[in-house]
Design a protein around this motif. Structure first.
Motif, PDB file in Angstrom:
ATOM      1  N   ASP A  10      -8.507  60.958 124.451  1.00  9.77           N
ATOM      2  CA  ASP A  10      -7.881  62.039 125.210  1.00  9.77           C
ATOM      3  C   ASP A  10      -6.638  62.566 124.479  1.00  9.77           C
ATOM      4  O   ASP A  10      -6.330  63.765 124.553  1.00  9.77           O
ATOM      5  CB  ASP A  10      -7.515  61.572 126.618  1.00  9.77           C
ATOM      6  CG  ASP A  10      -6.611  60.340 126.615  1.00  9.77           C
ATOM      7  OD1 ASP A  10      -6.867  59.416 125.824  1.00  9.77           O
ATOM      8  OD2 ASP A  10      -5.662  60.303 127.408  1.00  9.77           O
ATOM      9  N   ARG A  11      -5.957  61.684 123.746  1.00 15.17           N
ATOM     10  CA  ARG A  11      -4.783  62.130 122.990  1.00 15.17           C
ATOM     11  C   ARG A  11      -5.186  63.012 121.814  1.00 15.17           C
ATOM     12  O   ARG A  11      -4.510  64.000 121.506  1.00 15.17           O
ATOM     13  CB  ARG A  11      -3.978  60.919 122.505  1.00 15.17           C
ATOM     14  CG  ARG A  11      -3.396  60.087 123.635  1.00 15.17           C
ATOM     15  CD  ARG A  11      -2.467  59.016 123.115  1.00 15.17           C
ATOM     16  NE  ARG A  11      -1.897  58.236 124.216  1.00 15.17           N
ATOM     17  CZ  ARG A  11      -0.974  57.290 124.069  1.00 15.17           C
ATOM     18  NH1 ARG A  11      -0.509  57.007 122.853  1.00 15.17           N
ATOM     19  NH2 ARG A  11      -0.516  56.640 125.116  1.00 15.17           N
ATOM     20  N   SER A  14      -6.103  66.354 123.317  1.00 12.00           N
ATOM     21  CA  SER A  14      -4.898  67.125 123.678  1.00 12.00           C
ATOM     22  C   SER A  14      -4.261  67.741 122.436  1.00 12.00           C
ATOM     23  O   SER A  14      -3.825  68.901 122.453  1.00 12.00           O
ATOM     24  CB  SER A  14      -3.889  66.229 124.395  1.00 12.00           C
ATOM     25  OG  SER A  14      -4.392  65.807 125.644  1.00 12.00           O
ATOM     26  N   ASP A  62      -4.033  71.814 121.735  1.00 16.11           N
ATOM     27  CA  ASP A  62      -2.763  72.474 121.449  1.00 16.11           C
ATOM     28  C   ASP A  62      -2.806  73.176 120.094  1.00 16.11           C
ATOM     29  O   ASP A  62      -2.334  74.312 119.953  1.00 16.11           O
ATOM     30  CB  ASP A  62      -1.638  71.439 121.485  1.00 16.11           C
ATOM     31  CG  ASP A  62      -0.278  72.057 121.193  1.00 16.11           C
ATOM     32  OD1 ASP A  62       0.200  72.850 122.025  1.00 16.11           O
ATOM     33  OD2 ASP A  62       0.309  71.756 120.129  1.00 16.11           O
TER      34      ASP A  62
END
Length: 202
Positions: free
Chosen positions: A145-146, A149, A153
């Motif tokens: 999930d990081r 993300s 971005d």
């Protein structure tokens, strides 16, 4: 391997780390995709720097940054072990169907592993020529999930991650003695894992 030229980013596909699922979600947004043959899809840091960097980068422009995902070493090896136990390759020299996980790890630790254990090393995949970490952004497989993300971005777009290339279910038990030996004989794999906050306790 996916190249996001405008975003100045390259996603390197370390095998058995969930990057196939990432590639599926990211493919519509990539400027360049190398999906086959496998040796090129799984382009290492050194191969990228030596063979592809000049092709994608123009003089005077900011260098493309490299990102990769890595997995806890025992989990990474167990995924390979299960993947190579699949029915499609049963009876071949690549099959692990007839060996134990301890035997697989023992073979992988050899200087010249047999075919069924010839799966490379994560630490070498992401290392530069001098042995230093060769990627700019490193993420954990169990915290994808990081990575998502970060990519959302960087690419300014939402992503929906599915599951791809999942290894078949198979009991995997590594003896305490073999795990201790793995820590002793392949410390660079655990050093890499520690760089992304991984627990090093056997």
């Amino acid at each position: 391997m996916l190249v996001f030229w405008k975003a100045r980013l390259v996603l390197l596909a370390v095998p058995k780390t969930g990057t196939t699922a990432l590639e599926s979600a990211l493919l519509p947004h990539a400027d360049t995709a190398i999906l086959n043959p496998p040796q090129q899809k799984h382009c290492t840091v050194r191969r990228y720097r030596n063979q592809l960097q000049k092709f994608f980068e123009q003089r005077g422009q900011r260098q493309l940054e490299l990102m990769a995902v890595v997995r806890e070493p025992v989990g990474w090896l167990s995924s390979w072990y299960r993947y190579r136990a699949r029915d499609e390759i049963s009876g071949t020299e690549n099959s692990t169907a007839e060996v134990t996980f301890d035997d697989f790890v023992d073979a992988w630790l050899e200087d010249t592993p047999p075919e069924f254990a010839k799966v490379g090393r994560q630490s070498r995949f992401v290392s530069a020529e001098d042995g230093s970490l060769g990627v700019d952004h490193l993420f954990r497989h169990d915290q994808l999930d990081r990575a998502v993300s970060f990519l959302e971005d960087r690419l300014k777009t939402p992503l929906e991650l599915g599951r791809s290339n999942v290894s078949p279910a198979r009991p995997v038990d590594l003896s305490a003695a073999m795990e201790a030996r793995l820590h002793t004989e392949a410390p660079e794999e655990f050093d890499l894992w520690s760089r992304v906050g991984g627990d090093l306790v056997p």
